[in-house]
Motif scaffolding. Sequence first.
Motif, PDB file in Angstrom:
ATOM      1  N   UNK A 105       0.833  -1.211   0.000  1.00 50.56           N
ATOM      2  CA  UNK A 105       0.000   0.000   0.000  1.00 50.56           C
ATOM      3  C   UNK A 105       0.865   1.257   0.000  1.00 50.56           C
ATOM      4  N   UNK A 106       1.921   1.244   0.783  1.00 54.43           N
ATOM      5  CA  UNK A 106       2.775   2.414   0.919  1.00 54.43           C
ATOM      6  C   UNK A 106       4.162   2.085   0.358  1.00 54.43           C
ATOM      7  N   UNK A 107       4.471   2.573  -0.863  1.00 47.91           N
ATOM      8  CA  UNK A 107       5.711   2.148  -1.532  1.00 47.91           C
ATOM      9  C   UNK A 107       7.001   2.595  -0.841  1.00 47.91           C
ATOM     10  N   UNK A 108       6.907   3.431   0.195  1.00 46.72           N
ATOM     11  CA  UNK A 108       8.135   3.839   0.883  1.00 46.72           C
ATOM     12  C   UNK A 108       8.367   3.066   2.173  1.00 46.72           C
ATOM     13  N   UNK A 109       7.346   2.337   2.621  1.00 51.53           N
ATOM     14  CA  UNK A 109       7.472   1.587   3.868  1.00 51.53           C
ATOM     15  C   UNK A 109       7.445   0.090   3.568  1.00 51.53           C
ATOM     16  N   UNK A 110       8.302  -0.652   4.244  1.00 54.34           N
ATOM     17  CA  UNK A 110       8.352  -2.098   4.048  1.00 54.34           C
ATOM     18  C   UNK A 110       7.033  -2.733   4.457  1.00 54.34           C
ATOM     19  N   UNK A 111       6.530  -3.665   3.646  1.00 54.99           N
ATOM     20  CA  UNK A 111       5.309  -4.367   4.019  1.00 54.99           C
ATOM     21  C   UNK A 111       5.641  -5.522   4.955  1.00 54.99           C
ATOM     22  N   UNK A 112       4.616  -6.071   5.584  1.00 50.81           N
ATOM     23  CA  UNK A 112       4.842  -7.194   6.507  1.00 50.81           C
ATOM     24  C   UNK A 112       5.439  -8.385   5.767  1.00 50.81           C
ATOM     25  N   UNK A 113       4.920  -8.625   4.564  1.00 51.58           N
ATOM     26  CA  UNK A 113       5.427  -9.762   3.785  1.00 51.58           C
ATOM     27  C   UNK A 113       6.917  -9.587   3.488  1.00 51.58           C
ATOM     28  N   UNK A 114       7.329  -8.358   3.172  1.00 51.02           N
ATOM     29  CA  UNK A 114       8.749  -8.118   2.886  1.00 51.02           C
ATOM     30  C   UNK A 114       9.621  -8.408   4.106  1.00 51.02           C
ATOM     31  N   UNK A 115       9.159  -7.959   5.261  1.00 50.66           N
ATOM     32  CA  UNK A 115       9.927  -8.194   6.484  1.00 50.66           C
ATOM     33  C   UNK A 115      10.076  -9.691   6.753  1.00 50.66           C
ATOM     34  N   UNK A 116       8.970 -10.405   6.613  1.00 45.34           N
ATOM     35  CA  UNK A 116       9.021 -11.848   6.835  1.00 45.34           C
ATOM     36  C   UNK A 116       9.975 -12.515   5.847  1.00 45.34           C
ATOM     37  N   UNK A 117       9.878 -12.100   4.591  1.00 49.54           N
ATOM     38  CA  UNK A 117      10.731 -12.674   3.553  1.00 49.54           C
ATOM     39  C   UNK A 117      12.206 -12.431   3.860  1.00 49.54           C
ATOM     40  N   UNK A 118      12.558 -11.195   4.223  1.00 54.16           N
ATOM     41  CA  UNK A 118      13.954 -10.893   4.518  1.00 54.16           C
ATOM     42  C   UNK A 118      14.430 -11.625   5.768  1.00 54.16           C
ATOM     43  N   UNK A 119      13.530 -11.780   6.740  1.00 53.75           N
ATOM     44  CA  UNK A 119      13.899 -12.503   7.953  1.00 53.75           C
ATOM     45  C   UNK A 119      14.313 -13.932   7.596  1.00 53.75           C
ATOM     46  N   UNK A 120      13.503 -14.573   6.748  1.00 56.00           N
ATOM     47  CA  UNK A 120      13.810 -15.951   6.368  1.00 56.00           C
ATOM     48  C   UNK A 120      15.030 -15.999   5.463  1.00 56.00           C
TER      49      UNK A 120
END
Lengths: 198, 178
Positions: A122-137
Amino acid sequence: MNIIFSLLILIGIVVAAVNGRIEVITEIAINSAISAVERIFSLVGIISMWLGIAKIAEKSGLIETLSRMLYPFVKHLFPSIPEGHPAMGSMLMNMSANILGFGSAATPFGLKAIAEMQKLNDDPETASEAMCTFLAINTSSITLVPATVIGLRAAAGSKNPTDIIGAILFATTCSTMTAIITDCFFRTYYRVKNKYRR
Amino acid sequence: MFVGLITNITKWAVPFIMFVIIIHGYVKGVKVFEVFVDGAKEGLKIAIKIIPYIIAIYVAVGIFRESGAVYLFIRLLEPILRILNIPGEILLVSITRSLSGPAALGMAMEVFDTYGVDSLRGRMAAVVVGSTDTTFYIIAVYFASIGIKKTKYAISVGLMADCAAFLGAVYIVNKLYG
């Protein structure tokens, strides 16, 4: 890294001066540079071999097959990504490559995955939850064949270069589990915090 | 039982993976030999890319160690490290790992050269390097590629996972080989 590099050298020189062994510095600086290059040469062979094997797995579709096997486990972690969305495919390819220890093959898939996730954001300047989870893994990935480390150990003359695989599997399992749990915790925390702010 | 399982995975992993990949590739009609050679070319590029890093680290760590500074550093942290059974050099490798991959590889090689690759410390360094990632670098590159400015909690999570990998690595190596 700049700080660490500078500190190591500066502190080293000061300590040597204080201990009255300043002559050691010149010698060790030159010898270290030489032995670094000698080490690299033995490393080239092993890295190249694994990248060759990795390429076969990529071309034959084996990485893709592994991706499909992982899907049922992974889908629960990313409720915001619809089934069949290209983000999921690239992400699974990235994870599969990471598990097999093919780091350089993993990065292109990973970048593609996060670009696809941005389309759902939704907000192209803020990391989405999915992105955070993906990077964590991604950064904590379970690793089956740590190719580079095996190469290093072989280059250093280990009797059995692969005998750390089990230990690495254990350590990476610890870190992936920690990543998933802390990610879950932070996600909930942020959601609650945002709700109160509104 | 637990130790036996890990030893077995260790023994079988590489031959098994090679076997599966080659057979699968061959059956699927991949030109196994050509593709292998093609992939192996990339190994040269990677090696050339990390040469300067390794030289930088060898020189910096070499000076730090031979001057005796490393003993000061380790003595400073000794009380905590001793409780957890962590050698000081390994902590150094681990901190470096989250900043720069090639630099950490250089440091691990340093440990191999100093203590022996099959020593407890050598193994620990290898497991630490193999089980964590360049967290800062990856998060920066991935987010930069799509223009994300607010990274929320991504870095905290990544670093906590690195900590877990580090403690896991130290624990398991002490348990298996200590």
